[in-house]
Motif scaffolding. Structure first.
Motif: not given
Length: 358
Positions: A259, A316-317, A321-322, A334, A338, A353
């Motif tokens: 991360y 990550l936008r 949730k992705q 995730c 962001r 993703l």
């Protein structure tokens, strides 16, 4: 010519080291199995076989010249990794029924309707329009009557071709349909080696095809002895990590998750319950990996079995949730914040993703 009832390969009595060997005396048996299938069935002995992916794709392409119902089995634990690329081109105008297998691995709270919608959407994005989508578990025989009914509804007197990539549970599913364990099953990819025709009551056939080999799945690279730690056999117990930036999670010695940037947020790991996960600081990750690979961080027992790790940067936008998916291993769900993540996986293994499946 005589063929093995378990894997479909042509039997031969001349060379014990070549696939398809059967002792001459065994040819007198009612059910004829090659030595490999016999040892898998009776001793759970796993062995590797050199596969030619091009030959298996040629077999798949021949379906376009038939008038059949095609059932593609997809592993719900690894949907992208178990999808056959260009399936609609391989099967021509034949109708396609999708069966999402291994629903027993998901939390009991998951709604089957949501999984069906997810699979419909996934297929549609690839330009594929199945006649129907059903989900269940071949291993646990959950919701399989629904699959049987769908096959009878859509085949309309035609042959049925069962297709899928390696290790999605084709043979286990087929044994359920036949109500007799004829086809050899094992946890190692590529058990079925050639086409197997099983007659139906109406003079048509169910046809089991060899699993398509996809080398971008991590499960294809794992040795038979270690595969049980990677491929889940029981309901997943997700592990949740509340991570600050600058923290790392090792997925045994197979992959690594950093991360890099973002606010503190949860990351939920969906991997085999037997797979060892370890959290550490990113600044210590390199030295920890070097010191503990093939020790605390195993599999692999032998690092030379896998390509070197390659970094994949993922942004990550934060708008939804992705899931970060490592093909053939599992995924990390995730949070909604962001962030920037670096995923390290063996070179050539697909890392993607997707919108969250749960």
């Amino acid at each position: 010519m005589i063929y093995c009832e378990g894997c479909g390969i042509q039997l031969q009595t001349e060379d014990e080291k070549r696939p398809g060997f059967i002792p001459p005396a065994a040819l007198e048996r009612d059910h004829k199995y090659c030595k490999r299938c016999f040892r898998i069935r009776h001793y759970n002995e796993l062995s590797t076989v050199d596969h030619n992916p091009d030959i298996y794709l040629q077999i798949l392409g021949q379906i376009a010249d038939t008038d059949s119902l095609v059932v593609q089995i997809v592993d719900l634990f690894d949907i992208a990794g178990s999808w056959i690329p260009g399936i609609h081109r391989h099967i021509g105008n034949n109708p396609l029924l999708l069966f999402g297998n291994k629903i027993d691995l998901f939390p009991q709270s998951i709604k089957t309707g949501k999984l069906k919608e997810w699979m419909h959407s996934y297929a549609s994005d690839l330009g594929v329009k199945p006649v129907d989508v059903v989900v269940g578990s071949a291993a646990k025989q959950e919701k399989l009557q629904e699959v049987r009914n769908a096959i009878e509804r859509y085949r309309q007197g035609r042959d049925v071709y069962i297709v899928g990539v390696t290790n999605v549970g084709k043979s286990t599913f087929l044994n359920y349909l036949l109500e007799e364990p004829i086809i050899t099953t094992s946890p190692y990819p590529g058990t079925t080696l050639d086409v197997i025709h099983i007659p139906l009551d109406d003079d048509r056939n169910i046809v089991d095809t060899p699993g398509i080999v996809k080398k971008n799945r991590l499960s294809e690279w794992i040795s038979p002895k270690e595969l049980g730690e990677v491929i889940p056999k029981s309901r997943l117990n997700p592990k949740v990590y509340q991570l600050n930036n600058g923290q790392t999670v090792f997925l045994a010695g197979l992959a690594r998750f950093d991360y890099v940037e973002g606010q503190r947020q949860p990351f939920t790991c969906y991997f085999s319950n037997r797979l060892y996960l370890h959290r550490t600081k990113q600044e210590q990750a390199d030295s920890f990996y070097e010191k503990h690979l093939s020790g605390l961080l195993q599999p692999p027992l032998d690092p030379n079995d896998l390509p070197a790790l390659q970094k994949h940067r993922i942004v990550l936008r934060g708008s939804e949730k992705q899931d970060i998916v490592i093909s053939g291993l599992g995924w990390i769900a995730c949070g909604k914040e962001r962030g920037v993540v670096d995923v390290y996986a063996p070179k050539g293994i697909e890392v993607t993703l997707r919108p969250s499946i749960i």
